[in-house]
Scaffold this motif. Structure first.
Motif, PDB file in Angstrom:
ATOM      1  N   PRO A 522      20.450 -32.912  -9.959  1.00 40.34           N
ATOM      2  CA  PRO A 522      20.412 -33.992  -8.784  1.00 40.34           C
ATOM      3  C   PRO A 522      20.603 -33.155  -7.464  1.00 40.34           C
ATOM      4  O   PRO A 522      21.272 -32.069  -7.580  1.00 40.34           O
ATOM      5  CB  PRO A 522      21.647 -34.877  -9.258  1.00 40.34           C
ATOM      6  N   GLY A 523      20.018 -33.845  -6.588  1.00 43.79           N
ATOM      7  CA  GLY A 523      20.163 -33.298  -5.210  1.00 43.79           C
ATOM      8  C   GLY A 523      19.054 -33.471  -4.334  1.00 43.79           C
ATOM      9  O   GLY A 523      18.235 -34.140  -4.732  1.00 43.79           O
ATOM     10  N   VAL A 524      19.034 -32.637  -3.107  1.00 45.96           N
ATOM     11  CA  VAL A 524      17.708 -32.728  -2.405  1.00 45.96           C
ATOM     12  C   VAL A 524      16.627 -31.707  -2.582  1.00 45.96           C
ATOM     13  O   VAL A 524      17.086 -30.584  -2.944  1.00 45.96           O
ATOM     14  CB  VAL A 524      18.458 -32.491  -0.738  1.00 45.96           C
ATOM     15  N   TYR A 525      15.324 -32.568  -2.675  1.00 43.09           N
ATOM     16  CA  TYR A 525      14.245 -31.436  -2.803  1.00 43.09           C
ATOM     17  C   TYR A 525      13.326 -31.989  -1.744  1.00 43.09           C
ATOM     18  O   TYR A 525      13.412 -32.831  -0.794  1.00 43.09           O
ATOM     19  CB  TYR A 525      13.713 -31.855  -4.272  1.00 43.09           C
ATOM     20  N   PHE A 526      12.250 -31.046  -1.770  1.00 40.53           N
ATOM     21  CA  PHE A 526      11.331 -31.026  -0.834  1.00 40.53           C
ATOM     22  C   PHE A 526       9.922 -31.050  -1.497  1.00 40.53           C
ATOM     23  O   PHE A 526       9.843 -30.324  -2.400  1.00 40.53           O
ATOM     24  CB  PHE A 526      11.104 -29.871   0.395  1.00 40.53           C
ATOM     25  N   TYR A 527       9.057 -31.811  -0.797  1.00 40.28           N
ATOM     26  CA  TYR A 527       7.614 -31.492  -1.297  1.00 40.28           C
ATOM     27  C   TYR A 527       6.645 -31.341  -0.248  1.00 40.28           C
ATOM     28  O   TYR A 527       6.994 -31.839   0.899  1.00 40.28           O
ATOM     29  CB  TYR A 527       7.008 -32.915  -2.283  1.00 40.28           C
ATOM     30  N   ARG A 528       5.792 -30.206  -0.403  1.00 36.47           N
ATOM     31  CA  ARG A 528       4.869 -30.013   0.623  1.00 36.47           C
ATOM     32  C   ARG A 528       3.309 -30.038   0.033  1.00 36.47           C
ATOM     33  O   ARG A 528       3.103 -29.639  -0.889  1.00 36.47           O
ATOM     34  CB  ARG A 528       5.300 -28.421   0.874  1.00 36.47           C
TER      35      ARG A 528
END
Length: 546
Positions: A522-528
Motif C-alpha cells: 500500500p502507498g502512493v504510486y504514479f502512472y505515466r
C-alpha cells in the motif's frame, strides 16, 4: 464519469447520483415515508443533505467547452427529514436548450454539466468534485465534468454507414473472453459492443436508455437518420426491455427499409413469458421472427453453447452464402456470472409481411433442443431487415471451427481463451454481407478524430485502488503509446498498455500487482502515459483490501 447521449429536442434528464457533504446527517430521524416515488420523469435528480442546512443547489451547464456557463436552481423534491426540511434531501432540475437561448441542442455537440451545493454557513461542494476550480485535480477539460452529447454525432462530411448503438443495459458485465484469459474483469457492456463495432469497421453513435446511474428508462423512438440500429439488452430479465412506443417505432422503421440487430439473453423470455410484447405477438413472432421454446438448462449443466451458421440465406429472394464469412461460435455461460438463456426456434409462419430464417443453430449434443436456433434473420414487408441474436455478445469467447464442431461436451485441447473474433465476425457479416452496409474503414465512435479527441490522461477510478482500478487516456491520432505504473522511488512496477493505438479513448485496468504478479505494498504510486510526443503523469493511492 457520467456520459449520456440525447436527441436534440430533449431536456437533460435521467441521471441520479448521491452527493453528501462530509457533515451529512447520519440517518433519517422523522416518520416513515408513505410515497417514495420520484417526481418528474424528465429531471436530473441529486440527493444533498447537510446538518447545517442546505442554502441552494444549482445546476451548471456549458455548450462551449467551459468558456461560458449557465445555471439553474434545483428544487427540493422531498426532504431527507420531513421534520427538518432545511437539511436538504432530493433535489431536481434540468437543462433545456432555451436556457442557452437555443431552440434545439446543436447536433453533434457535447454539453458539460456539474452541480454546486451551498450550505447555510457558506460552505460549498461540487459534484463531481474536480469541477471545483480550487481542486488540485481540476484541469478545465471535459474530464472534470459530467457530460452528455447530442445525437446524431456524425459530422456533415461523414459518408459511411450511420449506426446507432442503443445501450439497453447501462451497467458493467463480465467480458467472458477476458475472464477466461486473464481472470475476472468487468467492463461496461456498451464498451464491449462499441469495441466490436469498431473492430468490424463501423462508426457508431450511442443512446443510453437508462441514463447514467438511473433506474428510469427513456427509449429512442426516432431512427430515420440511421442506416442500422444495434440494440442490446444484456443478460438479465428486466421489465420493459422494449417499451411499447419503442416496439412500434422499430416495427415502423423496419417497414420503411430500416435495418436492426437485437441482442440479449432474455429478450424472447420477456416477450413470451413476461408478456412484454406490446404489438400482440408481432414483435416476438414478426420483428424477431421466433417462437419461444423454454429456458435452457442451467449453466453448470450446459456451460457452453456450440453454434454453427447455416450454409446460406435467401435475402429478398436472392441466395447469399453464409459460410465461410460466418462459420461457428461458442457461447460461455458459467463462472464468474451464471448466464440464464433460452431456447427459441425460427417462426416458419410469421405474421403477414414477415419472412424468417435461421442464421445460427445450436449443435450441443444432448441439448434439450439440439438443432434449435440462436440467431434468426427476418425480412419486413419486403424492405426491412432484422437479426435477432438470442445471446449477449459478451459471452462469445472464441471462433474456432474444430472447437465449435458440437461433437465434444467439453472444451477441446485447441481452445484459445481470450479471443473474441466470433463477435466481430458476426457483426461484420450482418452489417456488411447481410445488410449491405460497407465498412467505413477505421471504425470507432461517430465524431472521432482530432475534432473530438485531445491528448489526455484521466484520473484513475476509483482513486483508491483496493482490488483494481481503471485508467483511461485519450489520443487524437494514431501513435505508439506506453502506460506504466511507478512507485514513489520512480522504479517501474508494471506496464499496463503498450503498442500502436488508434485515435480515441482507451481503457485499461490495473489489479494492483507488479510484473511478477505479486500484489504491491500500500502507498502512493504514479502512472505515466507516453504517447508520441505527449507525456502525462498522475498519482494514485493503493490500499490494502479488507
Amino acid at each position: 464519469m457520467l456520459h449520456d447521449t440525447f436527441h436534440d429536442n430533449l431536456c437533460a434528464y435521467n441521471s441520479f447520483f448521491h452527493a453528501n457533504d462530509p457533515d451529512t446527517v447520519a440517518r433519517y430521524s422523522g416518520p416513515p415515508y408513505d410515497d417514495m416515488t420520484l417526481p418528474m420523469l424528465d429531471q436530473l435528480y441529486l440527493y444533498v443533505t447537510d446538518r447545517d442546512g442546505v442554502s441552494s443547489v444549482r445546476l451548471y451547464g456549458s455548450i462551449d467547452e467551459g468558456a461560458s456557463w449557465v445555471d439553474v436552481e434545483m428544487g427540493l423534491s422531498f426532504p431527507y427529514d420531513p421534520n427538518h426540511p432545511e437539511m436538504g434531501g432530493e433535489y431536481y432540475g434540468t437543462l433545456c436548450p432555451d436556457d442557452f437561448g437555443l431552440e434545439t441542442w446543436p447536433r453533434g455537440s457535447a454539453v458539460w454539466y456539474y452541480v454546486k451545493a451551498t450550505d447555510n454557513l457558506g460552505n460549498v461542494a461540487y459534484f463531481p468534485r474536480q469541477a471545483d476550480p480550487a481542486s488540485p485535480h481540476h484541469t478545465g477539460k471535459s474530464s472534470d465534468y459530467f457530460e452528455f452529447s447530442i445525437l446524431p454525432l456524425y459530422p456533415p462530411s461523414y459518408e459511411g454507414p450511420r449506426i446507432l448503438l442503443v445501450d439497453g443495459y447501462g451497467r458493467k458485465n463480465y467480458d467472458y473472453a477476458e475472464c477466461l484469459a486473464h481472470g475476472y474483469r468487468q467492463r461496461d457492456l456498451a464498451e464491449i459492443y462499441g469495441q466490436v463495432l469498431s473492430n468490424a469497421g463501423y462508426c457508431h453513435g450511442r443512446f443510453d436508455i437508462g441514463g447514467a446511474g438511473s433506474s428510469i428508462q427513456i427509449q429512442p423512438v426516432t431512427f430515420d437518420y440511421y442506416d442500422a440500429v444495434v440494440w442490446f439488452t444484456g443478460p438479465y430479465i428486466s421489465n420493459y426491455l422494449f417499451e411499447g412506443d419503442a416496439q412500434q417505432a422499430l416495427r415502423d422503421y423496419l417497414a420503411t427499409g430500416g435495418k436492426v440487430i437485437l441482442c440479449g439473453d432474455r429478450i424472447s423470455y420477456c416477450m413470451a413469458v413476461v408478456a412484454e410484447d406490446s404489438l400482440g405477438g408481432e414483435f416476438l413472432h414478426g420483428v424477431m421472427g421466433c417462437n419461444y421454446l423454454e429456458e435452457a438448462e442451467g449453466p453448470f449443466a450446459k456451460p457452453y453453447f456450440y453454434l454453427e451458421a447455416v450454409e446460406s440465406l435467401s435475402v429478398f429472394g436472392s441466395p447469399l452464402a453464409v459460410r465461410p464469412a460466418l462459420d461457428s461460435m461458442v457461447i460461455y455461460r458459467e463462472c464468474p456470472y451464471l448466464k440464464d438463456m433460452n431456447y427459441v426456434a425460427t417462426n416458419t409462419l410469421p405474421p403477414e409481411g414477415y419472412f424468417a430464417q435461421p442464421l445460427l443453430k445450436v449443435l450441443n449434443p444432448g441439448a434439450a433442443f439440439e438443432g434449435c436456433d440462436m440467431a434468426i434473420y427476418t425480412e419486413s414487408h419486403g424492405v426491412g431487415q432484422c437479426v435477432f441474436v438470442n445471446f449477449d455478445l459478451c459471452a462469445s469467447v472464441v471462433h474456432n471451427k474444430s472447437y465449435c464442431s458440437g461433437n465434444t461436451a467439453s472444451p477441446a485441447p485447441d481452445f484459445e481463451p481470450g479471443t473474441y473474433s466470433g463477435r466481430v465476425d458476426l457483426m461484420r457479416f450482418i452489417l456488411e454481407d447481410l445488410f449491405g452496409l460497407p465498412s467505413s474503414g477505421g471504425g470507432g465512435s461517430a465524431g472521432t478524430g482530432q475534432d473530438r479527441y485531445g491528448w489526455e490522461l484521466a484520473q484513475n477510478t476509483p482513486n483508491l485502488c483496493v482490488s483494481e482500478t481503471r485508467i483511461s487516456y485519450e489520443i487524437p491520432e494514431a501513435c505508439d503509446v506506453r502506460l506504466a505504473v511507478y512507485n514513489i522511488l520512480g522504479r517501474r512496477v508494471c506496464i499496463l498498455d503498450e503498442g500502436k493505438r488508434e485515435p480515441g479513448t482507451h481503457y485499461v485496468t490495473w489489479n494492483g500487482r507488479n510484473e511478477s504478479g505479486s500484489r504491491v505494498a500500500p502507498g502512493v504510486y504514479f502512472y505515466r502515459l507516453t504517447a508520441g510526443n505527449y507525456q502525462a503523469t498522475r498519482k494514485m493511492l493503493v490500499v490494502l483490501p479488507e
